[in-house]
Write an enzyme that holds these catalytic residues in place. Structure first.
Site, PDB file in Angstrom:
ATOM      1  N   HIS A  38       0.715  -0.673  -0.296  1.00  0.00           N
ATOM      2  CA  HIS A  38      -0.308   0.279   0.281  1.00  0.00           C
ATOM      3  C   HIS A  38       0.996   1.302  -0.169  1.00  0.00           C
ATOM      4  CE1 HIS A  38      -2.103   3.101   1.830  1.00  0.00           C
ATOM      5  NE2 HIS A  38      -3.220   2.764   1.212  1.00  0.00           N
ATOM      6  N   GLU A  41       2.399   1.729  -3.420  1.00  0.00           N
ATOM      7  CA  GLU A  41       1.118   2.291  -4.162  1.00  0.00           C
ATOM      8  C   GLU A  41       1.057   3.742  -4.100  1.00  0.00           C
ATOM      9  OE1 GLU A  41      -2.970   3.642  -3.376  1.00  0.00           O
ATOM     10  OE2 GLU A  41      -2.938   1.684  -3.384  1.00  0.00           O
ATOM     11  N   HIS A  42       1.688   3.849  -2.757  1.00  0.00           N
ATOM     12  CA  HIS A  42       0.658   6.313  -2.777  1.00  0.00           C
ATOM     13  C   HIS A  42       1.912   6.627  -3.307  1.00  0.00           C
ATOM     14  CE1 HIS A  42      -2.472   7.160   0.625  1.00  0.00           C
ATOM     15  NE2 HIS A  42      -2.523   5.650   0.120  1.00  0.00           N
ATOM     16  N   GLU A 118      -5.041   8.601   6.566  1.00  0.00           N
ATOM     17  CA  GLU A 118      -5.558   7.336   6.293  1.00  0.00           C
ATOM     18  C   GLU A 118      -6.079   6.378   7.278  1.00  0.00           C
ATOM     19  OE1 GLU A 118      -6.004   3.942   1.997  1.00  0.00           O
ATOM     20  OE2 GLU A 118      -4.427   5.738   2.861  1.00  0.00           O
TER      21      GLU A 118
END
Length: 412
Positions: A38, A41-42, A118
């Site tokens: 994750h 991906e960011h 997040e």
């Protein structure tokens, strides 16, 4: 070098969606790496050897395009929507971010703060928290049970070197699909893809551990919450069983696919036990999870459990009616037809089918298969799913019936 290129030419539109789908996700991480897929991906659009993060966003938005990425438990995707004439630009940018990202430490530190926000936002949402508890309880002995976003400790610790090592040892051409759908010239785009990606030589040295569905029960008491988040699940067919997958999707629609479904009519319309409910069906490469999720007041949990137990037993004892099955098939066919009108959905479906099926299956083929199901097929898939070990997760106020007691009730 082994990358798969899939093109879907749609001459009637003026745009296209092009993306790179890598068959690597959170289930490919070790405990110390949890959240790294994750995080990676960011960082994808945060700068390459020749472009800053601001230049990347201006480049795509300057031609009216849209770029995004996502991480799942078994996939990471990077995709761009643009006008048809700008597809070559989008492909060049995708190659740049995948092959030349610098993962600059200053940019990484800034994005770390965004990811922590997040994470905290998710922790403040009971709907999100119950999803992770549910998954963890179902697969508590394997990486598939860990949250995609990872742990706060890991998020705070990741460095540039961690991302560089991860992409070198996880990402590889053999696990990568370039998928495009829209008004494109397939031959020219294929030639460009060969030129751009031929230098990508990473080899995946990681051996993915098999998923272990354990089932189980877990209850977390949060007195300040007004409602109890309720999740009940069972092991279901994986991507390896295409015929069973669509039988299970029919079962999902019969139980909870709209206002006419059995559970909506019984739990909401007749008994007023819930405001809304959700029927998750998650298929992975080697396992699947079929469930029922809802939220209600703590004192209604026993009645909700009794009603669910009655409905799930009923569908294992009696055939669905021909009228009910026909109506469900129409719903699924309608959803498939609508998917054809979304270029992003088309590009995504192609990538997933190749990764998990090894071939392309047309909507027409799927619709033909859906039409072939009989009431006996649905009876059999219901019995197969609901005879597996149950998974029960509760989050919220104290209840008079525990998650363990609920699990025991649904156990065969």
């Amino acid at each position: 070098n082994g990358i798969t290129f899939i093109s879907d030419r749609v001459k009637s539109v003026q745009t296209a969606c092009i993306g790179v789908w890598v068959n690597i996700g959170s289930r490919d991480e070790t405990p110390d790496q949890a959240g790294l897929s994750h995080f990676l991906e960011h960082m994808a659009f945060k700068g390459t050897k020749t472009r800053s993060s601001q230049e990347i966003s201006r480049l795509i938005e300057g031609v009216g395009g849209y770029m995004n990425a996502y991480t799942s438990r078994d996939m990471t995707a990077y995709y761009i929507r643009v006008l048809k004439d700008d597809v070559p630009l989008a492909l060049e940018l995708l190659a740049d971010i995948l092959m030349n990202s610098t993962f600059d430490q200053a940019e990484l530190n800034k994005e770390r703060g965004v990811i922590l926000q997040e994470y905290n936002q998710g922790m403040d949402s009971p709907d999100d928290v119950i999803d992770d508890i549910f998954q963890e309880t179902a697969y508590k002995q394997s990486a598939l049970g860990r949250p995609i976003i990872g742990t706060k400790r890991n998020i705070k610790s990741f460095k540039t070197e961690d991302l560089q090592h991860y992409i070198r040892t996880r990402y590889s051409p053999a696990k990568t699909v370039i998928s495009v759908s829209g008004n494109i010239n397939p031959k020219k785009l294929y030639k460009q893809a060969n030129e751009l990606f031929s230098g990508w030589k990473y080899k995946n040295t990681h051996k993915q551990e098999p998923a272990i569905y354990t089932g189980g029960s877990k209850q977390i008491i949060k007195p300040h919450l007004e409602q109890v988040q309720y999740a009940l699940g069972f092991e279901a067919p994986s991507f390896d069983y295409l015929h069973k997958i669509y039988a299970a999707k029919i079962l999902k629609v019969i139980l909870g696919g709209g206002m006419s479904s059995r559970l909506f009519q019984n739990l909401r319309e007749d008994k007023g036990l819930v405001y809304e409910l959700y029927i998750p069906y998650l298929s992975y490469q080697d396992t699947g999870l079929f469930g029922v999720q809802a939220s209600t007041e703590a004192d209604k949990i026993p009645a909700l459990t009794e009603a669910l137990h009655s409905e799930l037993k009923a569908i294992q004892m009696n055939y669905v009616t021909d009228e009910e099955l026909d109506r469900t098939k129409k719903q699924i066919e309608s959803a498939l037809a609508m998917e054809l009108e979304s270029l992003t959905a088309r590009a995504t479906r192609q990538a997933y089918q190749y990764h998990f099926e090894g071939k392309f299956i047309s909507i027409a083929e799927i619709m033909k298969m859906v039409q072939s199901y009989t009431p006996q097929d649905i009876l059999e898939i219901a019995r197969e799913i609901f005879s597996s070990k149950p998974t029960v997760a509760l989050l919220g106020q104290q209840t008079s019936i525990s998650a363990t007691q609920i699990k025991r009730l649904f156990s065969v």
